[in-house]
Design an enzyme around this catalytic site. Structure first.
Site, PDB file in Angstrom:
ATOM      1  N   THR A 181       0.870  -1.173   0.000  1.00 16.83           N
ATOM      2  CA  THR A 181       0.000   0.000   0.000  1.00 16.83           C
ATOM      3  C   THR A 181       0.906   1.222   0.000  1.00 16.83           C
ATOM      4  O   THR A 181       1.945   1.228   0.664  1.00 16.83           O
ATOM      5  CB  THR A 181      -0.892   0.068   1.256  1.00 16.83           C
ATOM      6  N   GLU A 327      -5.643  -3.952   0.588  1.00 24.39           N
ATOM      7  CA  GLU A 327      -5.801  -4.977   1.637  1.00 24.39           C
ATOM      8  C   GLU A 327      -7.000  -5.886   1.386  1.00 24.39           C
ATOM      9  O   GLU A 327      -7.179  -6.876   2.085  1.00 24.39           O
ATOM     10  CB  GLU A 327      -5.980  -4.307   3.008  1.00 24.39           C
ATOM     11  N   LYS A 436     -13.144  18.606  10.988  1.00 25.29           N
ATOM     12  CA  LYS A 436     -13.840  18.757  12.269  1.00 25.29           C
ATOM     13  C   LYS A 436     -14.020  20.234  12.579  1.00 25.29           C
ATOM     14  O   LYS A 436     -13.069  20.931  12.894  1.00 25.29           O
ATOM     15  CB  LYS A 436     -13.068  18.066  13.392  1.00 25.29           C
ATOM     16  N   TRP A 441     -18.583  16.966  12.421  1.00 20.92           N
ATOM     17  CA  TRP A 441     -17.849  16.493  11.244  1.00 20.92           C
ATOM     18  C   TRP A 441     -18.450  17.041   9.958  1.00 20.92           C
ATOM     19  O   TRP A 441     -19.666  17.079   9.795  1.00 20.92           O
ATOM     20  CB  TRP A 441     -17.883  14.973  11.176  1.00 20.92           C
TER      21      TRP A 441
HETATM   22  P1  ADP Z   1      -4.108   3.883  -1.282  1.00 26.31           P
HETATM   23  O1  ADP Z   1      -4.510   3.610   0.140  1.00 26.31           O
HETATM   24  O2  ADP Z   1      -2.666   3.971  -1.520  1.00 26.31           O
HETATM   25  O3  ADP Z   1      -4.893   4.987  -1.924  1.00 26.31           O
HETATM   26  P2  ADP Z   1      -5.739   1.750  -2.214  1.00 26.31           P
HETATM   27  O4  ADP Z   1      -5.951   1.511  -3.634  1.00 26.31           O
HETATM   28  O5  ADP Z   1      -5.628   0.574  -1.334  1.00 26.31           O
HETATM   29  O6  ADP Z   1      -4.475   2.567  -2.104  1.00 26.31           O
HETATM   30  O7  ADP Z   1      -6.873   2.733  -1.742  1.00 26.31           O
HETATM   31  C1  ADP Z   1      -7.964   2.322  -1.015  1.00 26.31           C
HETATM   32  C2  ADP Z   1      -8.783   3.512  -0.635  1.00 26.31           C
HETATM   33  O8  ADP Z   1      -9.235   4.204  -1.786  1.00 26.31           O
HETATM   34  C3  ADP Z   1     -10.037   3.168   0.130  1.00 26.31           C
HETATM   35  O9  ADP Z   1      -9.766   2.984   1.498  1.00 26.31           O
HETATM   36  C4  ADP Z   1     -10.909   4.383  -0.140  1.00 26.31           C
HETATM   37  O10 ADP Z   1     -10.599   5.456   0.724  1.00 26.31           O
HETATM   38  C5  ADP Z   1     -10.501   4.780  -1.536  1.00 26.31           C
HETATM   39  N1  ADP Z   1     -11.477   4.255  -2.487  1.00 26.31           N
HETATM   40  C6  ADP Z   1     -11.396   3.147  -3.237  1.00 26.31           C
HETATM   41  N2  ADP Z   1     -12.491   3.000  -4.014  1.00 26.31           N
HETATM   42  C7  ADP Z   1     -13.305   4.044  -3.739  1.00 26.31           C
HETATM   43  C8  ADP Z   1     -14.590   4.460  -4.202  1.00 26.31           C
HETATM   44  N3  ADP Z   1     -15.266   3.783  -5.096  1.00 26.31           N
HETATM   45  N4  ADP Z   1     -15.105   5.595  -3.676  1.00 26.31           N
HETATM   46  C9  ADP Z   1     -14.439   6.305  -2.760  1.00 26.31           C
HETATM   47  N5  ADP Z   1     -13.228   5.979  -2.291  1.00 26.31           N
HETATM   48  C10 ADP Z   1     -12.661   4.852  -2.765  1.00 26.31           C
END
Ligand code: ADP
Length: 538
Positions: A181, A327, A436, A441
């Protein structure tokens, strides 16, 4: 009493073998760096994957050892996707858009033994080579340039592979692949996917109510194969035997639309940034391309703006919104309307479709906040926690980040969500991006989506900026549409129709572009740094 079924391990090998047998003539098309198209079939892919596996075994690759890639989406990357795990190794796709120190850290942390690299990406290898310890490096030559000293040619390596090679029998719990990640805090952390997880995830991606990939599809994964297993789509294509279009390094709207036209793509997948560009090109002159009437797109990685979904619908292209994380292999939820929802008003249908959707089968979800587990009422916010057979249970060899798992074994996503009574998940923010203000929020995502629905706004990111009285207040960073000059007053009025007054951004900054992460998401940390010293007027 036990069932009377065979104990048959869920590994990638039967998927590959079946594709070779049943779909030998189905094409895999790659856009090469020089823009020409490379075509071959699953039959050829199957043959070469065996040669690569044989070569790696003869080179001394042992069970569980890592083979890294620095590659665009191509037939050669697909060969590595199957040859490495089916030979008993672990495919480690390096995200080469990261900083070179991070790439080197990740390769060393994973103890990658071999590397396969595209020749056009050799400059990245050159920058990390003194910091890493690959034993052998194989270069896929697209340009025909001579290999630098000490590196080997991928085609020559394949040509030396034994033709009588048979894959070893594997245990389904062995790792098949790894991704790190990018993590905006702390060191990157590794996730090791098991064969079992990957196989079940692949089945899930095929379901009609998730991504719904079939043998008759022409699939174009624009999402990079170095990021989160290309959302499982490369594996799914081989399982289903779908025609596969791999766009190589050319991710601009013109090139992608060109492929959609020439190959009659029916399903394409990528992050919203890519689709924004494509929509703009279609809006400018859609008559230039003849697209397949059933073309649909899977969009995820960050939230799909409603305006974009409506825009694609106008061109007859359906957007399927999906959520996931490195993950979670990554498929976690997909937004499809349930039976009966087709009778909702158009606006209500869009409200449902832009949610992150229903958890897919085998991914269980819950919302946790200070009061414990929140009800599914569409209003109670909290952190989304998940568990399931393709959700990571820990990071690879890391002390850091283990606090993301709850005591009872759920994974905390860091996404702040509500879930409605139908089970639709809606992300309101990431924990670290929430604003915040005066103890309440504010969701930056809701404000961004609304702003991006304004005719003069191309992109918008809303961030929290420190405020003496209110702790934090929202600031909107806006990229105007070409040829427009939206004013702060106009945008405030526009948002005021849908949001409480205290939610409205206190200031608007107009910029030419918004910095992005290596995977195309808004880099809010950079924006927060840039505007940290913003002075409020009151
Ligand atoms: P990174 O954490 O490096 O960005 P990831 O691809 O694992 O890599 O990202 C996962 C995160 O991306 C999720 O926890 C979420 O916050 C965001 N995410 C993924 N898909 C969506 C979606 N369809 N809408 C909004 N946020 C998303």
């Amino acid at each position: 009493m036990d069932g009377t079924m065979m104990d048959f391990p869920l590994t990638l090998t039967p998927i590959l073998e079946r594709a070779g047998k049943l779909f030998p003539d189905v094409e895999i098309v790659t856009r090469l760096p020089d823009k020409s198209l490379h075509r071959y079939s699953y039959g050829e892919f199957h043959r070469r994957t065996h040669l690569l596996a044989a070569g790696l075994e003869d080179a001394g690759l042992k069970r569980g050892e890592r083979v890294a890639t620095i590659m665009w989406n191509s037939y050669a990357h697909l060969e590595a996707y199957f040859a490495v795990p089916c030979a008993g190794g672990v495919l480690h796709t390096l995200n080469f858009r990261l900083h070179e120190n991070d790439i080197a850290y990740i390769a060393n942390h994973a103890e990658d033994r071999f590397l396969i690299v595209d020749d056009v990406l050799l400059p990245i290898y050159e920058r990390i080579k003194d910091k890493v310890k690959f034993e052998r490096v194989f270069v896929v030559s697209f340009t025909g340039a001579a290999n630098p000293d000490g590196l080997e040619n991928y085609e020559e390596f394949l040509a030396g592979g034994r033709t009588d090679y048979a894959f070893p029998e594997l245990d389904e719990n062995e790792a098949c692949a790894m991704c790190y990640t990018s993590g905006t805090t702390g060191r990157p952390k590794g996730v090791a996917y098991s064969h079992r997880a990957m196989v079940l995830h692949t089945f899930c991606a095929g379901l009609a109510d998730t991504i719904g990939l079939t043998q008759r599809d022409v699939l174009m994964p624009v999402v990079p194969m170095f990021h989160a297993n290309a959302w499982g789509l490369a594996h799914a294509a081989v399982m289903m035997g779908s025609k596969l279009i791999l766009p190589g390094p050319h991710l601009d709207a013109e090139s992608l639309l060109g492929l959609c036209d020439s190959e009659q793509v029916t399903l394409a997948a990528g992050v919203p940034t890519i689709w924004m560009g494509i929509l703009q090109a279609l809006e400018a002159d859609s008559a230039r391309w003849t697209l397949h009437p059933e073309l649909r797109t899977v969009v995820g990685g960050s939230a799909v703006p409603e305006g974009m979904m409506r825009g694609f619908d106008r061109h007859g292209i359906t957007t399927i919104h999906a959520w996931g994380m490195t993950e979670t292999t990554p498929l976690g939820s997909v937004s499809r309307l349930k039976r009966g929802m087709e009778n909702l008003s158009e606006d209500e249908r869009y409200q449902a479709r832009i949610k992150q959707g229903l958890p897919v089968p085998f991914v269980e979800v819950r919302v946790i906040n200070d009061e414990g587990e929140a009800p599914w009422d569409g209003e109670s916010m909290g952190e989304l926690q998940v568990r399931g057979p393709w959700i990571a249970a820990s990071y690879f060899n890391s002390e850091q980040g283990q606090d993301k798992w709850s005591e009872d074994g759920w994974f905390g996503t860091g996404d702040v969500v509500t879930i409605d009574k139908e089970g639709y998940i809606k992300i309101t923010d990431r924990t670290k991006d929430l604003i915040k203000s005066g103890g309440e929020w504010i969701s930056s995502v809701d404000l961004e989506n609304a702003l991006m629905g304004h005719d003069s706004v191309r992109e918008a990111a809303v961030i929290a900026v420190p405020h003496e009285k209110w702790t934090e207040r929202p600031l909107a960073v806006v990229v105007p549409m070409e040829g427009t000059e939206p004013s702060a007053e106009e945008l405030g009025k526009y948002l005021g129709r849908d949001f409480a007054k205290w939610w409205l951004p206190d200031a608007y900054e107009f910029v030419d572009d918004i910095p992005r992460t290596s995977t195309g998401k808004f880099l809010k940390t950079a924006l927060r740094e840039k505007f940290a010293a913003h002075m409020w007027r009151d």
